[in-house]
Design a protein around this motif. Structure first.
Motif, PDB file in Angstrom:
ATOM      1  N   GLY A 143       0.633  -1.185   0.196  1.00 57.02           N
ATOM      2  CA  GLY A 143       0.097  -0.068  -0.078  1.00 57.02           C
ATOM      3  C   GLY A 143       0.724   1.261   0.178  1.00 57.02           C
ATOM      4  O   GLY A 143       2.294   1.134   0.157  1.00 57.02           O
ATOM      5  N   GLY A 144       0.147   2.344  -0.262  1.00 55.56           N
ATOM      6  CA  GLY A 144       1.200   3.686  -0.260  1.00 55.56           C
ATOM      7  C   GLY A 144       0.418   4.588   0.303  1.00 55.56           C
ATOM      8  O   GLY A 144      -0.976   4.862   0.260  1.00 55.56           O
ATOM      9  N   GLY A 145       1.022   5.572   0.945  1.00 52.36           N
ATOM     10  CA  GLY A 145       0.353   6.832   1.353  1.00 52.36           C
ATOM     11  C   GLY A 145       1.218   8.047   0.987  1.00 52.36           C
ATOM     12  O   GLY A 145       2.387   8.069   1.399  1.00 52.36           O
ATOM     13  N   VAL A 146       0.950   8.733   0.274  1.00 46.00           N
ATOM     14  CA  VAL A 146       1.545   9.978  -0.169  1.00 46.00           C
ATOM     15  C   VAL A 146       1.525  11.387   0.625  1.00 46.00           C
ATOM     16  O   VAL A 146       0.129  11.944   0.736  1.00 46.00           O
ATOM     17  CB  VAL A 146       1.585  10.128  -1.573  1.00 46.00           C
ATOM     18  CG1 VAL A 146       2.553  11.470  -2.388  1.00 46.00           C
ATOM     19  CG2 VAL A 146       1.641   9.065  -2.504  1.00 46.00           C
ATOM     20  N   VAL A 147       2.258  12.105   1.142  1.00 42.41           N
ATOM     21  CA  VAL A 147       1.865  13.391   1.810  1.00 42.41           C
ATOM     22  C   VAL A 147       2.823  14.397   1.125  1.00 42.41           C
ATOM     23  O   VAL A 147       4.011  14.296   0.861  1.00 42.41           O
ATOM     24  CB  VAL A 147       2.169  13.174   3.360  1.00 42.41           C
ATOM     25  CG1 VAL A 147       2.528  14.580   4.127  1.00 42.41           C
ATOM     26  CG2 VAL A 147       1.635  12.356   4.291  1.00 42.41           C
ATOM     27  N   CYS A 148       2.132  15.626   0.726  1.00 42.28           N
ATOM     28  CA  CYS A 148       2.866  16.602   0.071  1.00 42.28           C
ATOM     29  C   CYS A 148       2.326  17.858   0.715  1.00 42.28           C
ATOM     30  O   CYS A 148       1.253  18.026   0.917  1.00 42.28           O
ATOM     31  CB  CYS A 148       2.426  16.754  -1.395  1.00 42.28           C
ATOM     32  SG  CYS A 148       2.781  15.279  -2.388  1.00 42.28           S
ATOM     33  N   GLY A 149       3.562  18.685   1.126  1.00 39.36           N
ATOM     34  CA  GLY A 149       3.145  20.120   1.841  1.00 39.36           C
ATOM     35  C   GLY A 149       2.462  19.656   3.032  1.00 39.36           C
ATOM     36  O   GLY A 149       1.684  20.738   3.302  1.00 39.36           O
ATOM     37  N   GLY A 150       2.476  18.772   3.655  1.00 40.94           N
ATOM     38  CA  GLY A 150       2.053  18.621   4.950  1.00 40.94           C
ATOM     39  C   GLY A 150       0.615  17.787   5.151  1.00 40.94           C
ATOM     40  O   GLY A 150      -0.091  17.660   5.851  1.00 40.94           O
ATOM     41  N   LYS A 151       0.139  17.732   3.619  1.00 42.16           N
ATOM     42  CA  LYS A 151      -1.156  17.169   3.502  1.00 42.16           C
ATOM     43  C   LYS A 151      -1.157  15.814   3.090  1.00 42.16           C
ATOM     44  O   LYS A 151      -0.508  15.560   2.073  1.00 42.16           O
ATOM     45  CB  LYS A 151      -1.992  18.019   2.553  1.00 42.16           C
ATOM     46  CG  LYS A 151      -2.002  19.540   3.157  1.00 42.16           C
ATOM     47  CD  LYS A 151      -3.401  19.708   3.817  1.00 42.16           C
ATOM     48  CE  LYS A 151      -3.311  21.309   4.278  1.00 42.16           C
ATOM     49  NZ  LYS A 151      -4.392  21.602   5.004  1.00 42.16           N
ATOM     50  N   MET A 152      -2.072  14.845   3.632  1.00 38.58           N
ATOM     51  CA  MET A 152      -2.153  13.571   2.952  1.00 38.58           C
ATOM     52  C   MET A 152      -2.742  13.811   1.437  1.00 38.58           C
ATOM     53  O   MET A 152      -3.832  14.533   1.534  1.00 38.58           O
ATOM     54  CB  MET A 152      -3.319  13.081   4.028  1.00 38.58           C
ATOM     55  CG  MET A 152      -3.496  11.381   3.466  1.00 38.58           C
ATOM     56  SD  MET A 152      -1.791  10.539   4.424  1.00 38.58           S
ATOM     57  CE  MET A 152      -1.816   9.774   2.723  1.00 38.58           C
ATOM     58  N   VAL A 153      -2.213  12.979   0.603  1.00 39.25           N
ATOM     59  CA  VAL A 153      -2.705  13.160  -0.804  1.00 39.25           C
ATOM     60  C   VAL A 153      -4.026  12.013  -0.891  1.00 39.25           C
ATOM     61  O   VAL A 153      -3.551  11.016  -0.940  1.00 39.25           O
ATOM     62  CB  VAL A 153      -1.790  13.072  -1.995  1.00 39.25           C
ATOM     63  CG1 VAL A 153      -2.366  12.911  -3.173  1.00 39.25           C
ATOM     64  CG2 VAL A 153      -0.732  14.011  -1.700  1.00 39.25           C
ATOM     65  N   TYR A 154      -5.047  12.616  -1.044  1.00 37.13           N
ATOM     66  CA  TYR A 154      -6.177  11.684  -1.167  1.00 37.13           C
ATOM     67  C   TYR A 154      -6.810  11.657  -2.635  1.00 37.13           C
ATOM     68  O   TYR A 154      -7.192  10.492  -3.010  1.00 37.13           O
ATOM     69  CB  TYR A 154      -7.498  12.202  -0.330  1.00 37.13           C
ATOM     70  CG  TYR A 154      -7.262  12.030   1.067  1.00 37.13           C
ATOM     71  CD1 TYR A 154      -7.073  10.839   1.549  1.00 37.13           C
ATOM     72  CD2 TYR A 154      -7.270  13.006   2.040  1.00 37.13           C
ATOM     73  CE1 TYR A 154      -6.889  10.477   3.155  1.00 37.13           C
ATOM     74  CE2 TYR A 154      -7.021  12.824   3.405  1.00 37.13           C
ATOM     75  CZ  TYR A 154      -6.716  11.814   3.836  1.00 37.13           C
ATOM     76  OH  TYR A 154      -6.559  11.551   5.182  1.00 37.13           O
ATOM     77  N   GLY A 155      -6.321  12.540  -3.631  1.00 32.80           N
ATOM     78  CA  GLY A 155      -6.820  12.842  -4.894  1.00 32.80           C
ATOM     79  C   GLY A 155      -8.282  13.158  -4.893  1.00 32.80           C
ATOM     80  O   GLY A 155      -8.796  13.157  -4.170  1.00 32.80           O
ATOM     81  N   HIS A 156      -8.724  13.089  -6.446  1.00 29.67           N
ATOM     82  CA  HIS A 156      -9.962  13.368  -6.789  1.00 29.67           C
ATOM     83  C   HIS A 156     -11.165  12.596  -6.068  1.00 29.67           C
ATOM     84  O   HIS A 156     -12.037  13.116  -5.691  1.00 29.67           O
ATOM     85  CB  HIS A 156      -9.942  13.700  -8.131  1.00 29.67           C
ATOM     86  CG  HIS A 156     -11.495  13.845  -8.845  1.00 29.67           C
ATOM     87  ND1 HIS A 156     -11.991  15.200  -8.486  1.00 29.67           N
ATOM     88  CD2 HIS A 156     -12.333  13.219  -9.500  1.00 29.67           C
ATOM     89  CE1 HIS A 156     -12.889  15.252  -9.079  1.00 29.67           C
ATOM     90  NE2 HIS A 156     -13.199  14.181  -9.759  1.00 29.67           N
ATOM     91  N   ASP A 157     -11.009  11.431  -6.040  1.00 31.16           N
ATOM     92  CA  ASP A 157     -11.822  10.579  -5.466  1.00 31.16           C
ATOM     93  C   ASP A 157     -11.397   9.808  -4.257  1.00 31.16           C
ATOM     94  O   ASP A 157     -12.256   8.997  -3.743  1.00 31.16           O
ATOM     95  CB  ASP A 157     -12.314   9.408  -6.516  1.00 31.16           C
ATOM     96  CG  ASP A 157     -10.996   8.553  -6.819  1.00 31.16           C
ATOM     97  OD1 ASP A 157      -9.915   8.855  -6.111  1.00 31.16           O
ATOM     98  OD2 ASP A 157     -10.973   7.557  -7.503  1.00 31.16           O
ATOM     99  N   GLY A 158     -10.609  10.271  -3.735  1.00 26.93           N
ATOM    100  CA  GLY A 158     -10.231   9.695  -2.291  1.00 26.93           C
ATOM    101  C   GLY A 158      -9.495   8.097  -2.310  1.00 26.93           C
ATOM    102  O   GLY A 158      -9.011   7.987  -1.227  1.00 26.93           O
TER     103      GLY A 158
END
Lengths: 311, 311
Positions: free
Chosen positions: A134-149
């Motif tokens: 699995g993957g979890g991407v954090v950018c600029g201090g925020k979790m990246v959920y993308g357009h659909d989560g």
């Protein structure tokens, strides 16, 4: 929430797990009864800490959990597999508390950011190496959920387009067919089948697992060591690509396979450094999770609430 | 800022380019003199619009431009190639205005978000198909700069690990060795060399370019059409992986190669849909830039200022 059981914990502001409980997930086809059983278990462990009503919220890490909607969607290994379950909504009504849901790789990432190896980091990537990847991407201090989560499906990036292994997703060559616990067992089986090398793994009387490969490698078994070198090489190549995508400060690895320690970490690091664009060579940290493994899932889920109240 | 010349424009709040100028970049080894020449040109075109002092700021799109530091770092095709030039600092002092710098793929992405195909989108990926391949990733409405300011090097993700083409970056199999204008010319040359098929491209007296391949394809040349099908297939495979990473609402393609229209877009779309995880099949838009090509670079750079003042 796992396929077998759902762990529950009371967590304080510092991420300390004060009390724990668990209810079975398997067989819980009636979602309302399932939530009732969670409520009953939670009530008991919350009692010494001011009761349910004194809690700030409920964080949930669940397969295919969607942060935006709070739903659990088509989770293949849960009792509601072809359905959309409005989990956060139902929980929130039952508990009269805010409830946030996301998948377990994302809770692992937020847990690491709040309490673990990624404290103080704004940009990092979490990769969980368990049964799947699995993957979890954090950018600029925020979790990246993308357009659909559903962003961060890093286990389903293709690492072999020529003759990749069949993946549960229906495609071929996904990262998780190589670099998960299952992938490691698969690599060992392939190597046993295609070589005549001696190996302790040839003596097994049970179905071969990644743990067997680890144990054999630690006893000096050359074939088992080769499997970890192979796994590390592929994972390092993939991580080098991840770096070019979001330029993280660190990549944090988490999950059962990390227990292999240097046996895995060393070839991963070597391969990552060898394959990364020179711009980032020697600059991106490769870390192991710093959450205590037994409580990591609960701390990760709880951190969803702590993180949300800070944003 | 390009290797040959630097385009300058006065842009209003709606992204309209009111006036334009250009100064040569090539040969400008003295950075201060270069900035003086930009200032003189800017002064002239700003005069009818209240003068330099009435501008809100200066946005700059430059190769290897770093948003965090405002520096241009080791840009291979600029006169200061092995140096770090504190461009934003120097500009800001000379103009007495706020100056923001990033690379041209990022300005393209922000331009598209402010004025183009990605208006109103919080999550999308920009892929620029020019001499090289660049990327700009937007998550949750924010440009992803990463830990060091250099995120989004999507042209350097590896698409062929077996026998990939040599890339200018020193590695092999990077996306840009296949899906840039240069990559298209390279594919055509390879196909001409390894087949005996008839092709209009065999009659060229000049060095083969992607434009030649396009022209031949439009005239029904089967080999040239095969080159676009091949390019599209590889790009589509890569985009499918990008989607799994950040789950964008859309992928926006920009740059010279997009002029090929359906010749490229059709195989890209087909390959992307065929290769993407089923979760996203049919759900992610594939769009072409909607900025007028002649002004896109200037609008993109200007949008840096507009975007920053909104955050």
């Amino acid at each position: 929430m796992g396929a077998t059981s759902t762990k529950i914990g009371v967590v304080d502001d510092n991420g300390k797990v004060l009390d724990r409980a668990a209810v079975p997930t398997k067989g819980q086809t009636n979602i309302n009864k399932f939530i009732d059983s969670i409520y009953d278990a939670a009530k008991k462990i919350c009692a010494p800490h001011g009761g349910i009503s004194s809690m700030e919220g409920i964080g949930v890490g669940a397969p295919n959990g969607n942060f935006y909607t709070g739903d659990i969607v088509n989770a293949a290994n849960l009792p509601w597999k072809n359905q959309t379950v409005h989990f956060a909504d139902l929980m929130s009504k039952k508990f009269n508390l805010r409830c946030l849901v996301t998948n377990d790789a994302n809770t692992a990432a937020i847990g690491e950011m709040e309490y673990g190896a990624a404290r103080g980091m704004n940009d990092f990537i979490m990769v969980t190496l368990g049964t799947g990847v699995g993957g979890g991407v954090v950018c600029g201090g925020k979790m990246v959920y993308g357009h659909d989560g559903f962003a961060g499906e890093l286990g389903h990036l293709i690492v072999n387009r020529q003759d990749g292994r069949a993946c549960g997703c229906g495609r071929k060559g996904c990262l998780e067919t190589y670099c998960s616990a299952t992938g490691v067992a698969r690599s060992a089986k392939e190597l046993l089948d295609t070589s005549k090398d001696k190996s302790l793994l040839r003596n097994l009387t049970t179905e071969l697992t990644s743990k067997d490969v680890f144990d054999a490698a630690m006893q000096g078994d050359a074939l088992a060591q080769k499997v970890f070198a192979f796994t590390g090489e592929i994972l390092g190549e993939a991580l080098a690509d991840f770096i070019a995508f979001t330029s993280p400060e660190a990549i944090v690895l988490f999950g059962g396979l990390c227990e292999a320690g240097d046996l895995l970490m060393k070839p991963v690091k070597e391969s990552m450094e060898k394959n990364v664009l020179s711009l980032w060579r020697g600059k991106v940290k490769l870390l192991r999770s710093q959450l205590p493994q037994s409580d990591a899932a609960i701390m990760g889920a709880a951190s969803l609430i702590r993180n949300a109240s800070r944003q």
